[in-house]
Design an enzyme around this catalytic site. Structure first.
Site: not given
Ligand code: DGL
Length: 281
Positions: A16-17, A48, A79, A81, A164, A198, A200
């Site tokens: 993941d990012s 990301y 992730c 993204t 984050e 997402c 997160h």
């Molecule tokens: N957790 C990630 C996702 O599912 C990326 C979030 C990010 O880095 O902007 O999209």
């Protein structure tokens, strides 16, 4: 250039990012505790979600290559993204010359496969990063399987920053939770199912639940991805054989080790050891 990659069995890579993929990893480990895992967070370059297609692709390819070099035969892009912007290009353009026998899987397909059973009235909302929403991947993938579902999306550019920066429980966060939920529902008042697209966002779940109107089902991805991976390994014994089974999990980050350990411990219920690595070649 052809890489020399280790051919012996290795751990499953989870990328993941940043910290978001930990929500996927913990569900995968619950469902498949016997396997070994390497979690890689590109925390130094997260988020990301607001980055261009080219950059997300470049960073994700670097991460996948690194995980292959570290012995993984199977990598999960935990992730959305990266799954939206890089997965297909990596599968089509890069795997054939990196190693046609290794696999990279994403989180969007396992999520949308289950949506048809969850929505009752066929009105689905997606909350995700700007990159995922702009890519159109959710409506595209949902309509391949369920052309009758109406899909509305809303980008939530602040949410990943809040996670984050350890503000998931912060008072200021409520404003941004309400704001994006309200904007999504203004697009379609009939939505009965909202996908948190997402990885997160589950970390914001207590607050999301507080502001999501009653009667709307909020869908998180962890269990869906874990079930799908379990099924994949059952259907692909040749890949299963290449995944070591010692119940271990190691963590790698591109950020400072102390920063990752401190933040990750709020998301995981165990003390972890992490090592910093660089993804730039
Ligand atoms: N957790 C990630 C996702 O599912 C990326 C979030 C990010 O880095 O902007 O999209």
């Amino acid at each position: 250039m052809k890489q020399t990659l280790p051919s012996t069995p290795g751990p499953i890579g989870v990328f993941d990012s940043g910290y978001g993929g930990l929500t996927i990893l913990s569900k995968i480990r619950e469902a498949l505790p016997q396997y070994d895992y390497i979690y890689l967070g590109d925390n130094a370059r997260a988020p990301y979600g607001t980055r261009s297609f080219e950059i997300v692709y470049e960073f994700t390819l670097q991460a996948v290559t690194k995980l292959f070099e570290m012995g993984c035969h199977l990598v999960i892009l935990a992730c959305n993204t990266a799954s939206a912007k890089a997965l297909r290009s990596i599968q089509i353009n890069d795997l054939p010359h990196l190693d046609p026998m290794r696999r990279v899987l994403g989180v969007i397909r396992p999520t949308v496969e289950r949506i048809g059973d969850i929505t009752k009235n066929r009105h689905v909302g997606v909350l995700a990063t700007a990159g995922t929403i702009k890519s159109g991947s959710y409506p595209l993938e949902i309509h391949k399987l369920f052309p009758d579902i109406r899909v509305s999306g809303e980008a939530c550019p602040m949410w990943v920053y809040l996670v984050e920066n350890n503000e998931a429980q912060g008072d200021g966060t409520d404003y941004f939770i309400r704001k994006y939920i309200n904007s999504l529902l203004a697009k379609d008042r009939q939505v009965d199912t909202v996908i948190l697209g997402c990885t997160h966002y589950p970390l914001l779940l207590p607050k999301i639940r507080r502001y999501m109107p009653e009667g709307i089902t909020t869908v998180t991805q962890g269990e869906l991805v874990a079930e799908s991976l379990k099924d994949y390994l059952r259907r692909h014994p040749e890949m299963d054989k290449k995944c070591t089974k010692g119940g271990r999990c190691v963590y790698r980050t591109t950020e400072a080790e102390e920063k990752f350990t401190e933040s990750a411990s709020t998301f995981l219920n165990e003390a972890i050891k992490v090592e910093r690595i660089s993804l730039e070649y």
